[in-house]
Structure formats: structure tokens, C-alpha cells
Design a protein around this motif. Structure first.
Motif, short mmCIF file in Angstrom:
data_model
loop_
_atom_site.label_atom_id
_atom_site.label_comp_id
_atom_site.label_asym_id
_atom_site.label_seq_id
_atom_site.Cartn_x
_atom_site.Cartn_y
_atom_site.Cartn_z
N PHE A 446 0.84 -1.21 0.00
CA PHE A 446 0.00 0.00 0.00
C PHE A 446 0.88 1.26 0.00
O PHE A 446 0.57 2.24 -0.68
N LYS A 447 1.95 1.22 0.78
CA LYS A 447 2.87 2.37 0.80
C LYS A 447 3.56 2.52 -0.56
O LYS A 447 3.70 3.63 -1.08
N GLU A 448 3.99 1.38 -1.11
CA GLU A 448 4.67 1.42 -2.40
C GLU A 448 3.74 1.93 -3.50
O GLU A 448 4.19 2.59 -4.45
N GLU A 449 2.46 1.66 -3.38
CA GLU A 449 1.50 2.12 -4.39
C GLU A 449 1.45 3.64 -4.42
O GLU A 449 1.42 4.25 -5.49
N GLN A 450 1.44 4.28 -3.23
CA GLN A 450 1.45 5.74 -3.18
C GLN A 450 2.76 6.30 -3.73
O GLN A 450 2.77 7.32 -4.42
N GLN A 451 3.86 5.62 -3.42
CA GLN A 451 5.15 6.08 -3.94
C GLN A 451 5.20 5.98 -5.47
O GLN A 451 5.73 6.87 -6.15
N LYS A 452 4.63 4.92 -6.01
CA LYS A 452 4.60 4.75 -7.46
C LYS A 452 3.76 5.83 -8.12
O LYS A 452 4.11 6.35 -9.19
N LEU A 453 2.62 6.16 -7.51
CA LEU A 453 1.76 7.20 -8.07
C LEU A 453 2.50 8.54 -8.14
O LEU A 453 2.44 9.26 -9.15
#
Length: 468
Positions: A446-453
Motif C-alpha cells: 500500500f505504501k509502495e503504491e502511493q510512492q509509485k503514483l
């Protein structure tokens, strides 16, 4: 004359102990007979699925008492200038449905003259977006509050369901005390007796049916023994259930999926249908019940070591649903209890096996008693005691039309489509979060998803600028 009086007094003195014992025995027999009569009055109609309408009359009477108590409290609080309803933290932050890119643009526009289009690289002011989102989540977390009891806006004479109320008048206090006596001294013993009767009959009945030869007669007896015992257990909770669209009830060879609020969800559904249960093998009383039930009906029980083997579980379920003569499987895909205000992520396992899915929406009315089981706060015994000392369990059950997986759908998309249908019918909030967050930390994905965005926004804008 004096001798006659003395003789009479001595005769009465001699006979009195016997009369006392006789009176005590008669009173005890009377209590036993009254208890047996009350139990029979509730059990016999349950066996045949008959209702005399007494529970609905009881519910209407409670509603009138609750309405009067709430009005009296509001009037008393107004006279004394007391704050009756304390601020509640649900929904205290207004959130606009804007994207990450739009919000960062707004922050840059208000903080400096540089726009996101002109400066695709990192800006220090961008961190304020993530800080604000973090603070909003801490103050108004839409996930954590799904694992606590729903707060009522009106009082139902149960101190456990609303902690915002305070002493108003002697009349209300006496009414509350009278309610405690009724619930603990009359309803609780009767409900315990009914629950003991239902569970005992289930164990004995399924054990006896298990010795019958396989065939239609055994299936007939197994079905009616299960229905009879579950209906008695429903009476033990004074459950008032309204079933809608019964023509959509699950059929053999299918999977029944429902939102999960409480362990009694099983009793609610099984008192109106005949299902094969899926679960882990337990010990103690639950293990005795499981071993008796599986003799009469092909339930699917897994050993503790097998539960973690997802492929083995899927194989056992697939073998069950491929046999169209076997009962529909009852599954709660959320995997944990939610407080009946929302539906959380469905595990995809039961949607991968290619069977017809029969969605069921269950919505409880918290005015009469909160059915939600907060397993991190209460054990099973404490929870059942709270259920049996509530006024009643009132709920509505909707059988939705059967659904099948479409050609262009994967298991996750199919699960989300079924979940949305259940949430829409039950008036529940449709959430994408995993119910496993009840006991686990947020996954790094979930954290990585925000970083990718964020990185995609920066790199994407930079690439677009280079091309132009």
C-alpha cells in the motif's frame, strides 16, 4: 378449653415442618413446570417453523418504550442544560474526491509561483500533501472504526450501546433497572435453556442420523434435524428475521457468500436453508458439534495444518461444488467480523473455483442489540452472554440473484462485483480495504503504491515535457 388450645397448638407445631417442606417442594415443582412450559412454548413452534407473532409484538412494544425514553432524556437534558449527545468522530473531516496530482498542483500554486507543469522535479512543499493525508487518517480512519461497535443516536435502555448518556431522572433510572431485571432474571435463563436444548438436539440428532444408510431418507432427516435445531437456537436469541426474495435461495452445487458481522450469521442463514459448512477443526464443545454434524451432512472441515494450504482448500471446495447433488457451501469471504456498517475486501479463493455464486446481504438493526463480535475485545463466552442479555436480535436477509464469473473477469474483479452488489442491497459502505488489518499492520504494498503514483506523476510530466 385451655388443654384443647394447647393440643391444637402442639399439633400445628408438629405438622408445620412437614407443611413447609411440602410447600417448598410444590413451589419448586411449579417453577420447573413453568420453565418447562415456557421452553416448550418456544421450542415446539420453532421445530415446525411456526411463529405466533409474539416476537413482532414484543419488538413494536420495545420501539415505543425506546422512543419515549429518548424523548424524556432529551427533554430532561434541555431543562438542565446538559449536553446529551457528545460529538462523535465519524466523518468529522470533509474530504474532496480529488487526485494526488490535482492536490499537489493546488499546494504548489498556493505556496509558490511554480506550477507542476513547469517543475516536474521534486518540490519540498509536496510533503505537505502526504502529511495532511496522514493526519486525516489518524483523526478519521475509515478502516479502524469498522472494528468497533456502532454508536446509537437513541437510547435502547442498554448502557453498553451508547456511552454518551448520563443520569436525567429517577423515572428513567427505574425503567432501566426494570429492564435489567427482565433481561437477566427472565430472558437470560430462558434463552440459556433454549440454547442448551438446541445444541443438545443437534448433537444427538445428527449422531443418530449418521447411522442411517445413505439415501434420500437420510438426506431428508438430516435437513430437518438441522433446520429444527437452528430454529430453536434462533429462538434462544429472540431473533426476529425478515427474509426477502426467497426464490433466490442458494441451490446445490453453488456457493453462498455473505457479509460477516457475527458468528450467529451461520444460525441466521441456516435456519432458513440447508448448507454445507466450511471451517477449521476445533476442539472442546465445538469439536463435538463438528464431529456430530459431519456424520449426517457432508460439511468441509480442515485441519489446522491444511488451512494455510490455499491450493488444498481450493481443491476440496472444487470437488464439492462439482457434485451437483451436494449442498451449497456457506462462506464469509471477508474472513473477519465487521460492525455491519460496511463490507470489506472479499478474499478471492472462493471466486476462483468457477461455481455459481449466490450473494446474500445481512443487515442487523442495532436498536435492540448489537450483533457485532469484536473478537479482539470479547471472548466467545462473553459475547454470547451479551447477545443473550440484549433485548433481541433483529435483522433483514436479502437473497440476491445468482452470479457467475464473466469471460473477461479475473477472480478479484468477480469478488468485487459480488461485494458491491451485497453492499448496495444491504445499505452498507463498500470498502476496498482488507479486513485482515484488524490484527495486522498495513502491508508495504500500500505504501509502495502511493510512492509509485507520485513518482509516475513526476517522471510522466518530465517525459511529456521532453517530447514537447
Amino acid at each position: 378449653m385451655l388443654l384443647l388450645k394447647t393440643y391444637r397448638a402442639s399439633f400445628i407445631f408438629r405438622v408445620h415442618p412437614f407443611c413447609g417442606d411440602l410447600a417448598f417442594a410444590a413451589a419448586s415443582c411449579g417453577r420447573v413446570f413453568l420453565s418447562f412450559s415456557s421452553q416448550a412454548f418456544y421450542s415446539v413452534p420453532a421445530i415446525f417453523g411456526v411463529s405466533f407473532g409474539i416476537r413482532k409484538l414484543y419488538m413494536k412494544t420495545l420501539l415505543k418504550i425506546f422512543a419515549w425514553a429518548t424523548l424524556r432524556m432529551e427533554r430532561g437534558a434541555k431543562e438542565k442544560n446538559h449536553q446529551l449527545y457528545k460529538p462523535y468522530t465519524n466523518g468529522i473531516i470533509a474530504k474532496d474526491p480529488t487526485s494526488l496530482e490535482e492536490e499537489i498542483k493546488e499546494i504548489r500554486r498556493s505556496g509558490s509561483s511554480k506550477a507542476l507543469d513547469n517543475t516536474p522535479e521534486f518540490e519540498l512543499s509536496d510533503i505537505f500533501y502526504f502529511c495532511r493525508k496522514g493526519m486525516e487518517t489518524i483523526m478519521d480512519d475509515e478502516v479502524t472504526k469498522r472494528f468497533s461497535a456502532e454508536e446509537l443516536e437513541s437510547w435502547n435502555l442498554l448502557s453498553r450501546t451508547n456511552y454518551n448518556f448520563q443520569y436525567i431522572s429517577l423515572r428513567l433510572t427505574v425503567l432501566w433497572g426494570l429492564g435489567v431485571l427482565i433481561r437477566y432474571c427472565f430472558l437470560l435463563p430462558l434463552r440459556i435453556a433454549l440454547a442448551f436444548t438446541g445444541i443438545s438436539l443437534l448433537v444427538v440428532g445428527t449422531t443418530v442420523v449418521g447411522y442411517l444408510p445413505n439415501g434420500r431418507f437420510k438426506e431428508f432427516m438430516s435437513k430437518h434435524v438441522h433446520l429444527m435445531c437452528y430454529r430453536i437456537c434462533v429462538r434462544a436469541l429472540t431473533a426476529i428475521i425478515t427474509y426477502h426474495d426467497r426464490e433466490n435461495r442458494p441451490r446445490n452445487g453453488g456457493i453462498c457468500v455473505a457479509n460477516h458481522t457475527s458468528p450467529i450469521d451461520v444460525i441466521i442463514l441456516a435456519s432458513d436453508g440447508y448448507y454445507a459448512m466450511v471451517g477449521q477443526v476445533h476442539g472442546g464443545l465445538m469439536g463435538v458439534i463438528q464431529r456430530a454434524m459431519v456424520k449426517a451432512c457432508p460439511h468441509v472441515w480442515f485441519e489446522r495444518s491444511e488451512v494455510k494450504d490455499r491450493h488444498l482448500v481450493a481443491k476440496r471446495l472444487t470437488e464439492h461444488v462439482q457434485d451437483k447433488s451436494k449442498l451449497p457451501i456457506l462462506i464469509f469471504p471477508e474472513g473477519t467480523c465487521i460492525n455491519n456498517t460496511s463490507v470489506m475486501m472479499f478474499k478471492k479463493g472462493s471466486f476462483e473455483i468457477g461455481a455459481t455464486v449466490y450473494p446474500v446481504a445481512i443487515k442487523y438493526d442495532p436498536q435492540f442489540g448489537d450483533a457485532f463480535w469484536n473478537s479482539s475485545k470479547y471472548g466467545m463466552v462473553t459475547y454470547l452472554l451479551r447477545m443473550m442479555t440484549s433485548w433481541a436480535i433483529v435483522c433483514s436477509v436479502w437473497y440476491l440473484p445468482p452470479m457467475t464469473r464473466e469471460a473477461d473477469e479475473d477472480a478479484v474483479q468477480f469478488a468485487n462485483r459480488v461485494k458491491s452488489a451485497i453492499a448496495r442491497q444491504g445499505g452498507l459502505v463498500d470498502l476496498l480495504w482488507d479486513g485482515g488489518l484488524k490484527r495486522e499492520k498495513v502491508k508495504d504494498t500500500f505504501k509502495e503504491e502511493q510512492q509509485k503514483l507520485y513518482s509516475k506523476m513526476i517522471v510522466g510530466n518530465h517525459e511529456d515535457r521532453s517530447r514537447s
